[in-house]
Motif scaffolding. Structure first.
Motif, PDB file in Angstrom:
ATOM      1  N   ILE A 169      -1.209  13.661  -9.427  1.00 45.44           N
ATOM      2  CA  ILE A 169      -0.853  14.464  -8.672  1.00 45.44           C
ATOM      3  C   ILE A 169       0.564  14.194  -7.446  1.00 45.44           C
ATOM      4  CG2 ILE A 169      -2.048  13.796  -6.224  1.00 45.44           C
ATOM      5  CD1 ILE A 169      -4.421  12.514  -7.616  1.00 45.44           C
ATOM      6  N   PRO A 170       0.757  15.153  -7.365  1.00 48.80           N
ATOM      7  CA  PRO A 170       2.060  15.856  -6.678  1.00 48.80           C
ATOM      8  C   PRO A 170       2.839  14.381  -5.838  1.00 48.80           C
ATOM      9  CG  PRO A 170       1.238  17.836  -6.893  1.00 48.80           C
ATOM     10  CD  PRO A 170       0.286  16.512  -7.214  1.00 48.80           C
ATOM     11  N   GLY A 171       3.832  14.287  -6.188  1.00 40.02           N
ATOM     12  CA  GLY A 171       4.188  12.377  -5.240  1.00 40.02           C
ATOM     13  C   GLY A 171       3.959  10.843  -5.263  1.00 40.02           C
ATOM     14  N   VAL A 172       2.500  10.834  -6.272  1.00 40.46           N
ATOM     15  CA  VAL A 172       2.191   9.730  -6.553  1.00 40.46           C
ATOM     16  C   VAL A 172       3.406   8.575  -7.014  1.00 40.46           C
ATOM     17  CG1 VAL A 172       0.764   8.548  -8.465  1.00 40.46           C
ATOM     18  CG2 VAL A 172      -0.317   9.865  -6.766  1.00 40.46           C
ATOM     19  N   VAL A 173       4.262   9.569  -8.328  1.00 36.78           N
ATOM     20  CA  VAL A 173       4.968   8.744  -8.946  1.00 36.78           C
ATOM     21  C   VAL A 173       6.374   8.166  -8.418  1.00 36.78           C
ATOM     22  CG1 VAL A 173       6.568   8.667 -11.130  1.00 36.78           C
ATOM     23  CG2 VAL A 173       4.550   9.523 -11.227  1.00 36.78           C
ATOM     24  N   GLU A 174       6.584   9.244  -7.237  1.00 37.41           N
ATOM     25  CA  GLU A 174       7.715   8.598  -6.728  1.00 37.41           C
ATOM     26  C   GLU A 174       7.509   7.831  -5.157  1.00 37.41           C
ATOM     27  OE1 GLU A 174       6.398  11.848  -7.314  1.00 37.41           O
ATOM     28  OE2 GLU A 174       8.623  13.084  -7.831  1.00 37.41           O
ATOM     29  N   PHE A 175       6.207   8.033  -4.805  1.00 34.11           N
ATOM     30  CA  PHE A 175       6.183   7.074  -3.496  1.00 34.11           C
ATOM     31  C   PHE A 175       5.994   5.472  -4.151  1.00 34.11           C
ATOM     32  CE2 PHE A 175       5.320  10.275  -0.987  1.00 34.11           C
ATOM     33  CZ  PHE A 175       6.134  10.253   0.076  1.00 34.11           C
ATOM     34  N   SER A 176       5.100   5.741  -5.856  1.00 36.49           N
ATOM     35  CA  SER A 176       4.584   4.550  -6.060  1.00 36.49           C
ATOM     36  C   SER A 176       5.883   3.992  -6.345  1.00 36.49           C
ATOM     37  CB  SER A 176       4.299   4.970  -7.423  1.00 36.49           C
ATOM     38  OG  SER A 176       2.774   5.664  -7.291  1.00 36.49           O
ATOM     39  N   LEU A 177       7.273   4.646  -6.787  1.00 32.39           N
ATOM     40  CA  LEU A 177       7.969   3.852  -7.508  1.00 32.39           C
ATOM     41  C   LEU A 177       8.876   3.796  -6.203  1.00 32.39           C
ATOM     42  CD1 LEU A 177       9.272   6.343 -10.358  1.00 32.39           C
ATOM     43  CD2 LEU A 177       8.560   3.504 -10.320  1.00 32.39           C
ATOM     44  N   CYS A 178       8.737   4.225  -5.311  1.00 30.72           N
ATOM     45  CA  CYS A 178       9.409   3.807  -4.434  1.00 30.72           C
ATOM     46  C   CYS A 178       8.919   2.219  -3.810  1.00 30.72           C
ATOM     47  CB  CYS A 178      10.011   4.674  -3.094  1.00 30.72           C
ATOM     48  SG  CYS A 178      10.100   4.441  -1.106  1.00 30.72           S
ATOM     49  N   LEU A 179       7.765   2.693  -3.733  1.00 25.57           N
ATOM     50  CA  LEU A 179       7.181   0.683  -2.633  1.00 25.57           C
ATOM     51  C   LEU A 179       6.737   0.180  -3.439  1.00 25.57           C
ATOM     52  CD1 LEU A 179       4.560  -0.166  -0.742  1.00 25.57           C
ATOM     53  CD2 LEU A 179       2.809   0.218  -2.503  1.00 25.57           C
ATOM     54  N   LEU A 180       7.142   0.217  -4.781  1.00 23.02           N
ATOM     55  CA  LEU A 180       7.738  -0.999  -6.269  1.00 23.02           C
ATOM     56  C   LEU A 180       9.363  -2.089  -5.623  1.00 23.02           C
ATOM     57  CD1 LEU A 180       7.841  -0.946 -10.022  1.00 23.02           C
ATOM     58  CD2 LEU A 180      10.038  -2.033  -8.256  1.00 23.02           C
ATOM     59  N   PHE A 181      10.269  -0.839  -4.473  1.00 18.98           N
ATOM     60  CA  PHE A 181      10.982  -1.600  -4.773  1.00 18.98           C
ATOM     61  C   PHE A 181      10.867  -2.556  -2.949  1.00 18.98           C
ATOM     62  CE2 PHE A 181      12.797   0.785  -7.859  1.00 18.98           C
ATOM     63  CZ  PHE A 181      13.716  -0.005  -8.597  1.00 18.98           C
ATOM     64  N   ALA A 182       9.867  -1.863  -2.384  1.00 21.82           N
ATOM     65  CA  ALA A 182      10.059  -1.393  -1.115  1.00 21.82           C
ATOM     66  C   ALA A 182       9.053  -3.192  -0.469  1.00 21.82           C
ATOM     67  CB  ALA A 182       9.545  -0.659  -0.118  1.00 21.82           C
ATOM     68  N   LYS A 183       7.805  -3.273  -1.937  1.00 21.92           N
ATOM     69  CA  LYS A 183       7.776  -4.345  -1.767  1.00 21.92           C
ATOM     70  C   LYS A 183       8.144  -5.814  -2.032  1.00 21.92           C
ATOM     71  CE  LYS A 183       2.915  -4.526  -2.429  1.00 21.92           C
ATOM     72  NZ  LYS A 183       1.029  -4.294  -2.710  1.00 21.92           N
ATOM     73  N   LEU A 184       8.512  -5.457  -2.875  1.00 16.04           N
ATOM     74  CA  LEU A 184      10.003  -6.482  -3.958  1.00 16.04           C
ATOM     75  C   LEU A 184      10.501  -7.151  -2.532  1.00 16.04           C
ATOM     76  CD1 LEU A 184      12.166  -6.170  -6.533  1.00 16.04           C
ATOM     77  CD2 LEU A 184      13.174  -7.172  -4.385  1.00 16.04           C
ATOM     78  N   THR A 218      19.633  -4.125  -2.772  1.00 16.99           N
ATOM     79  CA  THR A 218      19.871  -3.331  -3.949  1.00 16.99           C
ATOM     80  C   THR A 218      18.695  -2.570  -4.511  1.00 16.99           C
ATOM     81  OG1 THR A 218      21.316  -4.953  -4.813  1.00 16.99           O
ATOM     82  CG2 THR A 218      20.349  -3.395  -6.066  1.00 16.99           C
ATOM     83  N   ALA A 219      17.562  -3.512  -4.169  1.00 13.95           N
ATOM     84  CA  ALA A 219      16.165  -3.201  -3.746  1.00 13.95           C
ATOM     85  C   ALA A 219      16.127  -1.935  -2.850  1.00 13.95           C
ATOM     86  CB  ALA A 219      15.056  -4.273  -3.859  1.00 13.95           C
ATOM     87  N   ASP A 220      16.600  -2.244  -2.159  1.00 12.39           N
ATOM     88  CA  ASP A 220      16.742  -1.300  -0.520  1.00 12.39           C
ATOM     89  C   ASP A 220      17.254   0.292  -1.328  1.00 12.39           C
ATOM     90  OD1 ASP A 220      14.708  -1.799   1.453  1.00 12.39           O
ATOM     91  OD2 ASP A 220      15.854  -3.173   2.819  1.00 12.39           O
ATOM     92  N   PHE A 221      18.411  -0.225  -1.713  1.00 12.12           N
ATOM     93  CA  PHE A 221      18.849   1.302  -1.910  1.00 12.12           C
ATOM     94  C   PHE A 221      18.035   2.256  -3.310  1.00 12.12           C
ATOM     95  CE2 PHE A 221      21.724   2.873  -5.488  1.00 12.12           C
ATOM     96  CZ  PHE A 221      22.319   4.206  -4.365  1.00 12.12           C
ATOM     97  N   PHE A 222      17.648   1.705  -4.337  1.00 10.77           N
ATOM     98  CA  PHE A 222      16.335   1.914  -5.244  1.00 10.77           C
ATOM     99  C   PHE A 222      15.646   2.671  -4.799  1.00 10.77           C
ATOM    100  CE2 PHE A 222      19.675  -0.862  -8.109  1.00 10.77           C
ATOM    101  CZ  PHE A 222      19.628   0.461  -8.597  1.00 10.77           C
ATOM    102  N   ALA A 223      15.247   1.503  -3.469  1.00  9.15           N
ATOM    103  CA  ALA A 223      13.402   2.834  -2.823  1.00  9.15           C
ATOM    104  C   ALA A 223      13.510   3.798  -2.690  1.00  9.15           C
ATOM    105  CB  ALA A 223      13.033   1.526  -2.055  1.00  9.15           C
ATOM    106  N   LEU A 224      14.962   3.794  -1.858  1.00 11.70           N
ATOM    107  CA  LEU A 224      15.637   5.061  -0.646  1.00 11.70           C
ATOM    108  C   LEU A 224      15.778   6.357  -2.047  1.00 11.70           C
ATOM    109  CD1 LEU A 224      16.298   6.517   1.030  1.00 11.70           C
ATOM    110  CD2 LEU A 224      18.713   5.429   1.509  1.00 11.70           C
ATOM    111  N   LEU A 225      16.814   5.619  -2.553  1.00  9.83           N
ATOM    112  CA  LEU A 225      16.914   6.855  -4.384  1.00  9.83           C
ATOM    113  C   LEU A 225      15.291   7.328  -4.625  1.00  9.83           C
ATOM    114  CD1 LEU A 225      19.087   7.234  -6.216  1.00  9.83           C
ATOM    115  CD2 LEU A 225      18.512   5.728  -7.607  1.00  9.83           C
ATOM    116  N   MET A 226      14.105   6.549  -5.273  1.00 10.62           N
ATOM    117  CA  MET A 226      13.009   6.860  -5.419  1.00 10.62           C
ATOM    118  C   MET A 226      12.387   8.073  -5.097  1.00 10.62           C
ATOM    119  SD  MET A 226      12.608   5.746  -8.189  1.00 10.62           S
ATOM    120  CE  MET A 226      14.390   5.588  -8.140  1.00 10.62           C
TER     121      MET A 226
END
Length: 524
Positions: free
Chosen positions: A321-336, A495-503
């Motif tokens: 489903i379009p967008g699932v991978v991007e938002f999942s990886l973003c949440l990985l760093f945001a939830k960290l 650093t985690a916030d930066f990677f979340a933004l990058l995703m």
């Protein structure tokens, strides 16, 4: 006749469906509040598991007496590597939660949500109480506490996919960001209540800091079993059964000529609400139903049953489903970042601001208060602009420097610390709240699914499960890095916030190119 009071007039202005929708909103809110309420005590009790009790002698004659350090920590957390041991407890819970979440969504799509959620809440309450019984029965085995954390992490995965699926079933996309932003404040409300309840017992009997929340979530599990309505169609099936009973009585009282009935529609067979009744055919000559001496022509109804219910989506199908991978990886760093604050903020406050466990726990609730405001604000803005990814990106961009400011200001006094806690809470939890609620619901009902609503639980589990990997890693890294200074922890969070933004950059660029957008449509 006396006029109707305005309050009663207001209450009667809502129809039955609106009342049931509001009831489901508040019930699922309370259910997941109890989940977070039972997770919070460990962060409050940490400072009690390892501490040094100092017996200070008064100066009396003016001479300075030495301090006698009396170790009153709870074994096995009385060792020099206590931070690593506490971090391992967090990691065991969150790692089990992350692994279990991927399975939970798939299982939840195939089982009745009400029963699935009830079993999860009751067993979670039992494990939470068991942790507290470790204090009462003087248990000092690290393996005992690790086992409870792993087991509790697994059963708690029943909660999030279930409640998001329920709320997604009841509310459409129109104002989903605002509705789910308000609804998702249960996370912060649960953290606040958990902190306050645990703080009441932490200094006198920290076992009760776990037992009381454990009992609460078990009671809410029983409430879930008794009252949760999974889907609006469940209410319609009740109405269908009532109508069916009425039709049976009507069928008995209506007979054709010579005492033989001729109605072709069988009301005792329950039909789905997608069933369509076609236009009646022409009645057969000379056939009528007679009642009270009146002959009424009987018309046959042709019943067309709906197609079979769509099957639940597969794991790989949900990933496509379009967008699932991007938002999942973003949440990985945001939830960290979010869970590092959840598990380590009270400990940080005791060390940086030199507060006792209760005061640090009370002050840490301000981070969750800011999270409530941030989640609602993110939902409102994303509804207005129709740009979920861009809203998250802006908040993540502002969060990084705010985290650095908090690390600098937290040692200057209570006043500045309160302000920074509120701001950090809003910017850190805003994107986290938006992704786990409105974005997950949007993707779970994406247009590529062609109306198959059974993907919602699986998509929610994939997104939150991936985020939970970050939630497991964050507190573990915090435990390791804090031994070298708290500055290292904040550098890791930035650093985690930066990677979340990058995703999110690809989705943000797509939204920027879109001139007109609506919620849930820009993720393609």
């Amino acid at each position: 006749m006396a006029p109707i009071p305005p309050g009663i007039r207001f209450l009667t202005s809502f129809n039955r469906d609106q009342w049931y929708r509001a009831f489901t909103f508040f019930l699922t809110f309370l259910l997941y509040t109890s989940f977070h309420l039972s997770r919070k005590p460990i962060s409050i009790v940490k400072s009690e598991l390892h501490k040094n009790c100092s017996a200070e002698y008064s100066e009396g004659d003016g001479s300075q007496r030495p301090q006698i350090q009396t170790d009153c920590s709870w074994k096995p957390f009385d060792k020099s590597n206590y931070k690593q041991l506490l971090g391992a407890m967090d990691y065991s819970f969150l790692c089990a939660y992350a692994v279990g979440m991927y399975l939970s969504g798939i299982i939840g799509e195939r089982l009745p949500i009400r029963l699935y959620l009830t079993v999860g809440m009751v067993t979670s309450g039992l494990f939470t109480c068991l942790f507290g019984l470790g204090y009462i029965y003087n248990i000092h085995s690290l393996g005992f506490y690790i086992f409870i954390q792993v087991a509790n992490g697994l059963v708690q995965t029943t909660g999030w996919p279930s409640v998001v699926t329920c709320i997604g079933n009841w509310f459409g996309k129109g104002r989903r960001g605002l509705i789910m932003g308000v609804w998702n404040s249960h996370t912060s409300v649960g953290n606040i209540l958990g902190s306050l309840i645990a703080g009441c017992y932490v200094s006198s009997n920290w076992g009760m800091s776990f037992i009381v929340p454990g009992v609460i979530i078990m009671v809410m599990g029983v409430v879930c079993f008794l009252f949760l309505i999974e889907h609006p169609n469940d209410l319609k099936s009740i109405s269908s059964q009532n109508t069916s009973l009425g039709n049976k009585k009507l069928q008995k009282s209506w007979t054709g000529r010579n005492g033989q009935g001729d109605l072709q529609y069988k009301p005792n067979k329950t039909q789905s609400w997608d069933t369509e009744l076609l236009l009646p055919q022409q009645p057969r000559d000379g056939v009528c139903a007679e009642r009270d001496g009146v002959c009424v022509p009987v018309q046959q109804l042709v019943v067309v049953k709906s197609e079979t219910e769509p099957s639940a989506i597969s794991f790989m199908g949900a990933l496509r489903i379009p967008g699932v991978v991007e938002f999942s990886l973003c949440l990985l760093f945001a939830k960290l970042v979010s869970y590092t604050f959840l598990f380590w903020l009270p400990m940080y406050m005791t060390k940086a601001a030199h507060l006792d466990a209760k005061k640090a726990g009370d002050l840490s609730t301000l981070f969750d208060v800011g999270g409530i405001v941030g989640g609602i604000l993110a939902g409102v803005i994303s509804d207005k602009l129709g740009k979920r990814a861009s809203t998250c990106a802006v908040m993540l961009l502002l969060a990084a420097p705010t985290l650095y400011g908090f690390s600098m200001i937290s040692e200057l006094g209570t006043g500045p610390t309160i302000v920074m806690l509120l701001v950090c809470g809003g910017l850190v939890n805003g994107p986290y709240s938006l992704i786990t609620t409105a974005v997950s619901a949007d993707l779970g009902t994406h247009k590529s699914l062609k109306g198959n609503a059974r993907a919602l639980s699986t998509v929610t589990a994939i997104i939150d499960g991936t985020g939970s990997v970050g939630a497991a890693v964050g507190p573990l890294l915090a435990g390791l890095l804090s031994a070298h200074g708290w500055d290292q922890v904040f550098y890791m969070l930035m650093t985690a916030d930066f990677f979340a933004l990058l995703m999110l950059l690809r989705l943000v660029m797509k939204e920027m190119k879109s001139r007109t957008s609506r919620p849930g449509v820009t993720v393609e």
